[in-house]
Motif scaffolding. Structure first.
Motif, PDB file in Angstrom:
ATOM      1  N   ILE A 104       0.840  -1.200   0.000  1.00 45.14           N
ATOM      2  CA  ILE A 104       0.000   0.000   0.000  1.00 45.14           C
ATOM      3  C   ILE A 104       0.877   1.252   0.000  1.00 45.14           C
ATOM      4  CG2 ILE A 104      -1.630   1.367   1.382  1.00 45.14           C
ATOM      5  CD1 ILE A 104      -2.804  -1.389   2.325  1.00 45.14           C
ATOM      6  N   MET A 105       1.907   1.234   0.821  1.00 49.44           N
ATOM      7  CA  MET A 105       2.812   2.383   0.890  1.00 49.44           C
ATOM      8  C   MET A 105       3.527   2.597  -0.446  1.00 49.44           C
ATOM      9  SD  MET A 105       4.005   1.559   4.792  1.00 49.44           S
ATOM     10  CE  MET A 105       5.405   2.603   4.923  1.00 49.44           C
ATOM     11  N   MET A 106       3.941   1.511  -1.060  1.00 46.86           N
ATOM     12  CA  MET A 106       4.606   1.594  -2.359  1.00 46.86           C
ATOM     13  C   MET A 106       3.640   2.132  -3.414  1.00 46.86           C
ATOM     14  SD  MET A 106       7.593   1.007  -3.774  1.00 46.86           S
ATOM     15  CE  MET A 106       8.412  -0.150  -2.715  1.00 46.86           C
ATOM     16  N   SER A 107       2.406   1.668  -3.381  1.00 45.97           N
ATOM     17  CA  SER A 107       1.391   2.133  -4.321  1.00 45.97           C
ATOM     18  C   SER A 107       1.148   3.634  -4.149  1.00 45.97           C
ATOM     19  CB  SER A 107       0.100   1.341  -4.101  1.00 45.97           C
ATOM     20  OG  SER A 107      -0.912   1.798  -4.940  1.00 45.97           O
ATOM     21  N   MET A 108       1.122   4.080  -2.905  1.00 47.65           N
ATOM     22  CA  MET A 108       0.938   5.509  -2.644  1.00 47.65           C
ATOM     23  C   MET A 108       2.080   6.310  -3.253  1.00 47.65           C
ATOM     24  SD  MET A 108       0.788   7.614   0.946  1.00 47.65           S
ATOM     25  CE  MET A 108      -0.863   7.276   1.486  1.00 47.65           C
ATOM     26  N   LEU A 109       3.312   5.846  -3.057  1.00 44.51           N
ATOM     27  CA  LEU A 109       4.461   6.550  -3.635  1.00 44.51           C
ATOM     28  C   LEU A 109       4.361   6.631  -5.156  1.00 44.51           C
ATOM     29  CD1 LEU A 109       7.619   5.280  -1.707  1.00 44.51           C
ATOM     30  CD2 LEU A 109       6.527   7.522  -1.567  1.00 44.51           C
ATOM     31  N   LYS A 110       3.953   5.534  -5.779  1.00 46.31           N
ATOM     32  CA  LYS A 110       3.829   5.513  -7.239  1.00 46.31           C
ATOM     33  C   LYS A 110       2.760   6.491  -7.715  1.00 46.31           C
ATOM     34  CE  LYS A 110       5.152   0.722  -8.014  1.00 46.31           C
ATOM     35  NZ  LYS A 110       4.616  -0.584  -8.450  1.00 46.31           N
ATOM     36  N   TYR A 144      -5.681   7.837   1.511  1.00 44.51           N
ATOM     37  CA  TYR A 144      -5.201   7.305   0.237  1.00 44.51           C
ATOM     38  C   TYR A 144      -6.043   6.106  -0.201  1.00 44.51           C
ATOM     39  CZ  TYR A 144      -2.506   4.726  -3.155  1.00 44.51           C
ATOM     40  OH  TYR A 144      -2.132   4.032  -4.275  1.00 44.51           O
ATOM     41  N   LEU A 145      -6.299   5.188   0.715  1.00 45.50           N
ATOM     42  CA  LEU A 145      -7.093   4.010   0.364  1.00 45.50           C
ATOM     43  C   LEU A 145      -8.506   4.396  -0.044  1.00 45.50           C
ATOM     44  CD1 LEU A 145      -5.858   1.483   3.058  1.00 45.50           C
ATOM     45  CD2 LEU A 145      -5.400   1.408   0.594  1.00 45.50           C
ATOM     46  N   ASP A 146      -9.090   5.379   0.644  1.00 41.87           N
ATOM     47  CA  ASP A 146     -10.416   5.875   0.249  1.00 41.87           C
ATOM     48  C   ASP A 146     -10.361   6.465  -1.155  1.00 41.87           C
ATOM     49  OD1 ASP A 146     -11.477   5.117   2.683  1.00 41.87           O
ATOM     50  OD2 ASP A 146     -11.398   7.134   3.549  1.00 41.87           O
TER      51      ASP A 146
END
Length: 146
Positions: free
Chosen positions: A67-73, A135-137
């Protein structure tokens, strides 16, 4: 600048919890993170993922890392905006620590080698939990096309 003008803003709000962490120390460490560090994390996504994939007990942390990696991307692509630099830096620091095989408790020690990695990741997630939820929302709404 890849991540916009929020880099110089410091956001530290661990909630009502007493983390025992010196906020000035955290601010100093966060200020050392730059865009090159973000690139190192993004380039080592597979290595970070592999680190936690070996054990079912670590699957929760593997998912948090993803999830953290996805946020960075998404931030890098410019799709997800208005994220404090502190959140980006916290993610980068936590994932760089996980990536480092020679940390406080070396990863090759059976049974306890990942304890420090899990602790760093958990503390980091605790600091940015509300940003992760936002971010997930956003991601759920974005995937639905709302």
């Amino acid at each position: 600048m890849l991540f916009g003008k929020n880099k110089n803003k410091f956001y530290f709000n661990p909630g009502n919890r007493d983390t025992g962490v010196d906020e000035n120390y955290v601010q100093e460490e966060v200020s050392k993170i730059d865009e090159d560090d973000v690139e190192v994390v993004l380039k080592n996504e597979e290595n970070i993922d592999k680190k936690f994939s070996g054990s079912n007990g670590l699957s929760k942390y593997m998912e948090l890392g993803r999830i953290m990696m996805s946020m960075l991307k998404d931030v890098k692509k410019g799709e997800y905006k208005n994220i404090p630099w502190f959140t980006i830096a916290t993610i980068v620091l936590a994932l760089l620590y996980v990536l480092n095989p020679m940390d406080i408790i070396p990863d090759f020690i059976p049974g306890i080698g990942y304890i420090d990695d899990i602790a760093v990741l958990s503390i980091g997630v605790g600091w940015i939990e509300s940003d992760l939820h936002r971010y997930l929302d956003w991601r759920l709404e974005h995937e639905k096309g709302i």
